[in-house]
Design an enzyme around this catalytic site. Sequence first.
Site, short mmCIF file in Angstrom:
data_model
loop_
_atom_site.label_atom_id
_atom_site.label_comp_id
_atom_site.label_asym_id
_atom_site.label_seq_id
_atom_site.Cartn_x
_atom_site.Cartn_y
_atom_site.Cartn_z
N ALA A 1 -0.25 -8.55 -9.04
CA ALA A 1 0.87 -7.69 -9.41
C ALA A 1 1.94 -8.48 -10.19
O ALA A 1 2.33 -8.10 -11.30
CB ALA A 1 1.47 -7.08 -8.14
N GLY B 1 1.80 -11.66 -11.40
CA GLY B 1 1.25 -12.38 -12.56
C GLY B 1 1.14 -11.44 -13.76
O GLY B 1 1.43 -11.82 -14.90
N LYS C 1 16.73 -14.43 1.00
CA LYS C 1 15.52 -13.61 0.83
C LYS C 1 14.59 -13.80 2.03
O LYS C 1 13.97 -12.85 2.50
CB LYS C 1 14.83 -14.04 -0.47
N ASN D 1 9.88 -7.33 7.07
CA ASN D 1 8.41 -7.36 6.96
C ASN D 1 7.71 -7.24 8.31
O ASN D 1 6.88 -6.35 8.50
CB ASN D 1 7.97 -8.61 6.19
N SER E 1 5.47 -5.24 2.11
CA SER E 1 4.22 -5.90 1.73
C SER E 1 3.42 -6.31 2.98
O SER E 1 2.19 -6.26 2.99
CB SER E 1 4.49 -7.10 0.84
N GLU F 1 1.69 -12.92 4.79
CA GLU F 1 2.41 -14.17 4.52
C GLU F 1 3.26 -14.60 5.74
O GLU F 1 4.19 -15.36 5.61
CB GLU F 1 3.29 -14.00 3.28
#
Length: 299
Positions: free
Chosen positions: A10, A12, A182, A190, A252, A264
């Site tokens: 996405a 990139g 962030k 998340n 995400s 992540e």
Amino acid sequence: MNIVMIGAGAMGSLLHQQLDAYHQVHFLPKPGQQEFGFTETYQFTHLNGNTEQLVRRYIKVEQIGQADMVICALKAYQVKGAVEYIAPFLSPDCPLVLQHNGMGVFQQVRQALGDNYKLGLLLSTQGARRVEDEQVLHTGKGNWQLGSYQAFDVRDNPAAALLNHLQDCSWYPSIREIQWTKLAVNCVINPLTAIYDVLNGELNNDRFTDIIDALINEVVVQAKVEKINLEPERLRNTIYQVIRQTAGNSSSMREDILAHRQSEIEFINGYIVNCAQHSGRAAPQNQWCVTQINQLQKK
Ligand SMILES: NC(=O)C1=CN([C@@H]2O[C@H](COP(=O)(O)OP(=O)(O)OC[C@H]3O[C@@H](n4cnc5c(N)ncnc54)[C@H](OP(=O)(O)O)[C@@H]3O)[C@@H](O)[C@H]2O)C=CC1
Ligand SMILES: CC(C)(CO)C(=O)C(=O)O
């Protein structure tokens, strides 16, 4: 400028779309994928719904030596392997810009490359989604925040290329503070959205107030250990602002869990837990999030 992109996902693809008109952008195939010399057409859909066809051109890893800048747009857990793969071919004169969420990646990259390389950090509040390899959507308007991890100089051409040609890209001398803010946003939104299987906006509900406050306090304590001063009330306001602004989003991490993909987590709440182990200041709520997400990942 000859730019090599690692990661045709996405972000990139979003970077490719914004840089392609000004620079020669090539992609590096994943190790084992013999796609060098190949091209791949994909459809990019802009925020206003307009679409355009773009072409990814692949090179082989040996050609990394001809790059003026390498941009790595990967999930945090993919960066170390990718950097080890390119390391034998990457010149210390060629800056490597890392675009990722979470923390702890820099330490891994420095271990792989040493302290002789120019390492940039590109954060983003943009939204992008890869529907398939052949279709990428720009889903959220935002900006790019560029800074240095190590010896990446704003006065050099690679930084100028990003600042001049990415949409809404600014230079931040103290990018680490932004990165910590962030991180705090991601540490709250998340895992909670993934664990409780809710959209971001649901976290506005009072039932989440206590755990959100506890997570924020733990992040603030660890940031302080790393000499980053985050003001708790301001941070809290920022996090609730993101919750409101992205109310309809599925985070995400929630998406990764629902799709049975690796998340992540180790680079988000896991980073705080790791800091806590080193500082001796416990982070039980972050640890709880890591445990819960790891359990969900096993399903
Ligand atoms: N998408 C978004 O809106 C935003 C994302 N971010 C962050 O940006 C980072 C990138 O996210 P995103 O672009 O969404 O992730 P994606 O999964 O869409 O993109 C990563 C791409 O890189 C590929 N890849 C994995 N390993 C390698 C390798 N060694 N060499 C070459 N390619 C490889 C992946 O292939 P495969 O899938 O087959 O493994 C995938 O196509 C993450 O840290 C994310 O949290 C930040 C802000 C917004
Ligand atoms: C800001 C937020 C939480 C938006 O969904 C995000 O960065 C993510 O989902 O990873």
